[in-house]
Design an enzyme around this catalytic site. Structure first.
Site, PDB file in Angstrom:
ATOM      1  N   LYS A   1       0.857  -1.191   0.000  1.00  0.00           N
ATOM      2  CA  LYS A   1       0.000   0.000   0.000  1.00  0.00           C
ATOM      3  C   LYS A   1       0.885   1.229   0.000  1.00  0.00           C
ATOM      4  O   LYS A   1       2.025   1.168   0.484  1.00  0.00           O
ATOM      5  CB  LYS A   1      -0.890   0.013   1.254  1.00  0.00           C
ATOM      6  CG  LYS A   1      -2.148   0.826   1.098  1.00  0.00           C
ATOM      7  CD  LYS A   1      -3.206   0.078   0.342  1.00  0.00           C
ATOM      8  CE  LYS A   1      -4.498   0.849   0.239  1.00  0.00           C
ATOM      9  NZ  LYS A   1      -5.557  -0.028  -0.300  1.00  0.00           N
TER      10      LYS A   1
HETATM   11  P1  NAD Z   1     -12.883   7.868  -2.507  1.00  0.00           P
HETATM   12  O1  NAD Z   1     -11.834   8.844  -2.139  1.00  0.00           O
HETATM   13  O2  NAD Z   1     -13.293   7.713  -3.932  1.00  0.00           O
HETATM   14  O3  NAD Z   1     -14.212   8.163  -1.652  1.00  0.00           O
HETATM   15  C1  NAD Z   1     -14.217   8.279  -0.254  1.00  0.00           C
HETATM   16  C2  NAD Z   1     -15.573   8.778   0.180  1.00  0.00           C
HETATM   17  O4  NAD Z   1     -15.619   8.798   1.612  1.00  0.00           O
HETATM   18  C3  NAD Z   1     -15.875  10.209  -0.266  1.00  0.00           C
HETATM   19  O5  NAD Z   1     -17.239  10.319  -0.598  1.00  0.00           O
HETATM   20  C4  NAD Z   1     -15.581  11.030   0.984  1.00  0.00           C
HETATM   21  O6  NAD Z   1     -16.264  12.280   1.021  1.00  0.00           O
HETATM   22  C5  NAD Z   1     -16.092  10.069   2.042  1.00  0.00           C
HETATM   23  N1  NAD Z   1     -15.596  10.389   3.379  1.00  0.00           N
HETATM   24  C6  NAD Z   1     -14.338  10.702   3.766  1.00  0.00           C
HETATM   25  N2  NAD Z   1     -14.331  10.977   5.081  1.00  0.00           N
HETATM   26  C7  NAD Z   1     -15.594  10.824   5.529  1.00  0.00           C
HETATM   27  C8  NAD Z   1     -16.225  10.979   6.789  1.00  0.00           C
HETATM   28  N3  NAD Z   1     -15.533  11.357   7.859  1.00  0.00           N
HETATM   29  N4  NAD Z   1     -17.551  10.717   6.874  1.00  0.00           N
HETATM   30  C9  NAD Z   1     -18.258  10.342   5.798  1.00  0.00           C
HETATM   31  N5  NAD Z   1     -17.730  10.188   4.578  1.00  0.00           N
HETATM   32  C10 NAD Z   1     -16.403  10.425   4.452  1.00  0.00           C
HETATM   33  O7  NAD Z   1     -12.390   6.456  -1.896  1.00  0.00           O
HETATM   34  P2  NAD Z   1     -12.805   4.984  -2.360  1.00  0.00           P
HETATM   35  O8  NAD Z   1     -11.840   4.558  -3.404  1.00  0.00           O
HETATM   36  O9  NAD Z   1     -14.266   4.933  -2.605  1.00  0.00           O
HETATM   37  O10 NAD Z   1     -12.419   4.136  -1.046  1.00  0.00           O
HETATM   38  C11 NAD Z   1     -13.330   4.035   0.056  1.00  0.00           C
HETATM   39  C12 NAD Z   1     -12.907   2.875   0.937  1.00  0.00           C
HETATM   40  O11 NAD Z   1     -12.903   1.665   0.169  1.00  0.00           O
HETATM   41  C13 NAD Z   1     -11.500   2.988   1.531  1.00  0.00           C
HETATM   42  O12 NAD Z   1     -11.496   2.378   2.805  1.00  0.00           O
HETATM   43  C14 NAD Z   1     -10.664   2.166   0.573  1.00  0.00           C
HETATM   44  O13 NAD Z   1      -9.476   1.666   1.171  1.00  0.00           O
HETATM   45  C15 NAD Z   1     -11.632   1.049   0.237  1.00  0.00           C
HETATM   46  N6  NAD Z   1     -11.344   0.356  -1.018  1.00  0.00           N
HETATM   47  C16 NAD Z   1     -11.301   1.022  -2.210  1.00  0.00           C
HETATM   48  C17 NAD Z   1     -11.057   0.327  -3.382  1.00  0.00           C
HETATM   49  C18 NAD Z   1     -11.056   0.987  -4.747  1.00  0.00           C
HETATM   50  O14 NAD Z   1     -10.954   0.256  -5.756  1.00  0.00           O
HETATM   51  N7  NAD Z   1     -11.196   2.313  -4.843  1.00  0.00           N
HETATM   52  C19 NAD Z   1     -10.832  -1.053  -3.331  1.00  0.00           C
HETATM   53  C20 NAD Z   1     -10.900  -1.714  -2.101  1.00  0.00           C
HETATM   54  C21 NAD Z   1     -11.158  -0.978  -0.953  1.00  0.00           C
END
Ligand code: NAD
Length: 421
Positions: free
Chosen positions: A111
């Site tokens: 990561k």
């Molecule tokens: P992103 O940056 O696209 O979206 C994150 C979202 O969370 C945004 O809408 C943001 O406003 C919101 N957010 C942030 N802080 C917040 C809070 N305090 N309260 C409420 N909402 C809040 O990120 P993502 O890629 O969607 O990733 C989200 C989660 O999924 C993370 O934990 C990431 O590790 C996990 N994840 C992502 C992927 C991927 O392919 N993008 C794959 C596996 C896991």
């Protein structure tokens, strides 16, 4: 004072370590392997200097942590977030090792993180941070070494800059980064793959345990890549998405939100969720107590915890779309309350599975159709779900522990076979 955003003060690394130990005891893992798995293979810590628009030089701390590469090149996203410190990045890198093993794809775990709020950067600064970070860590990257992908605060455009920076040094190397735009060698279906994979796991669970998705009620924290696409798939399957939040606030509509319009407003046009016209605005922390079938954290780690909400969550199943959203104590309390937790590294694995397909397509220079991507994603998500479900039944353990048992066995076997002189 707990950190903002309802997060527990427990680090992601501490959460992951505690979960690991439960399964390591059950499979009687050797001491030397426990020691190897509790530490990273390699940590690269860098300062990322960038010329800001006001003429100053900003310097941000960045990490690339490779946890384990016994089963293949290290694989994992890059997060841009003020909390992306060494403990968080190591916890997330470790989870990637278990995720790639559980899904049986030929990668290890890594990561990256840069401690910066991307919303504070202009587009030019965002690009400069990315290029400067890749310049400093490129020495440990490569298609057979370590392959970055998007995570919180990064997206396809960031992956395009990463590819360009990496290719400047090593020549055109599309397999060095996944989650790229399709026109630069990205895979069809990658952008929505994590959300799609979550919906596949929910479909399987719904069928097995009689909690129908059609007409069911879902609440989602986070409306970024994962949350917004998942909401769309659930909406298409007839589930009522009754509340969602982002960093700016939350929205609630008991009849179900207008997901396609909200997707355009908040995801495509990047506007705050609470500024959407349909639904009542509520505080972020009120989201957790809303009665629902499926409660889906899809943003930060440590958000369901004893200090703030685990006693009042009011759902049948917690679906961990985010990484490490439930602390170990909260996990125990949910179990006592009869609430099932479907664990992160099963639930949100769709992204890395399609990243794997993207890597294969790049190495072979042979693009797949969207249909093929989704079909093969479904097969892998179903197979992993069923493997975990069978262990849950056989060994009478939680879904998380069952997933760990399978993953640990696979990585331990690879370590043993590689041998240590
Ligand atoms: P992103 O940056 O696209 O979206 C994150 C979202 O969370 C945004 O809408 C943001 O406003 C919101 N957010 C942030 N802080 C917040 C809070 N305090 N309260 C409420 N909402 C809040 O990120 P993502 O890629 O969607 O990733 C989200 C989660 O999924 C993370 O934990 C990431 O590790 C996990 N994840 C992502 C992927 C991927 O392919 N993008 C794959 C596996 C896991």
């Amino acid at each position: 004072m707990p950190p903002p955003g309802n997060r527990s003060s427990m680090s992601t690394r501490a959460i992951v370590k505690s979960q690991f130990e439960v399964a390591a005891d059950l499979i009687e893992l050797e001491d030397h392997l426990r020691r190897i798995f509790l530490m990273p293979f390699r940590t690269v810590a860098v300062e990322v200097p960038v010329r800001l628009d006001n003429g100053d030089i900003g310097v941000f701390r960045g990490y690339r942590i490779q946890h384990n590469g016994a089963r293949g090149p290290c694989k994992g996203g890059v997060r841009y977030h003020p909390d992306a410190d060494e403990q968080e990045v190591l916890g997330l890198a470790t989870t990637m090792t278990w995720k790639t093993a559980l899904l049986d794809i030929p990668f290890g775990g890594a990561k990256g993180g840069v401690q910066v709020d991307p919303r504070s950067l202009s587009e030019r600064e965002y690009e400069a941070v990315t290029r400067s970070f890749i310049n400093r860590i490129a020495i440990v990257l490569g298609p057979y070494r370590d392959i970055p992908a998007p995570d919180m605060g990064t997206n396809q455009q960031v992956m395009a800059w990463m590819l360009d920076e990496f290719s400047k040094r090593r020549g055109y190397t599309p397999a060095s980064v996944t989650g790229k735009p399709v026109s630069l060698g990205g895979s069809l279906g990658r952008e929505e793959a994590t959300g799609r994979g979550v919906s596949y796991v929910m479909q399987e669970y719904a069928q097995d345990f009689g909690i129908p998705l059609e007409g069911g009620r879902a609440v989602i924290q986070g409306f970024g890549n994962v949350g917004a696409h998942l909401a769309t798939f659930l909406h298409e399957m007839g589930t009522k998405v009754i509340a969602v939040s982002d960093i700016d606030g939350a929205l609630y509509n008991d009849r179900g939100l207008d997901v396609p319009a909200l997707f355009r407003h908040a995801y495509r046009d990047r506007r705050p969720v609470p500024e959407f016209s349909d639904g009542d605005r509520i505080e972020n922390q009120q989201l957790w107590d809303i009665p629902c079938d499926w409660l889906i954290p899809a943003a930060l780690g440590g958000v369901i915890n004893k200090e703030q909400n685990v006693h009042t969550v009011n759902c049948k199943v917690v679906v961990e779309a985010a990484n490490s959203p439930v602390t170990p104590i909260a996990d125990k309390i949910l179990e006592e309350r009869g609430i099932v937790v479907l664990p992160d590294f099963l639930v949100n694995a769709g992204g890395v599975v399609v990243s794997y397909f993207e890597w294969v397509q790049n190495l072979q220079q042979h693009p797949w159709s969207l249909d093929q991507v989704n079909r093969e994603l479904l097969v892998r998500m179903q197979r992993s779900y069923r493997n975990v479900r069978d262990i849950v039944k056989e060994r009478e353990v939680t879904w998380r522990t069952a997933a760990y048992m399978i993953a640990l066995d696979r990585v331990a076997e690879a370590e043993r076979l590689r041998g240590h002189r």
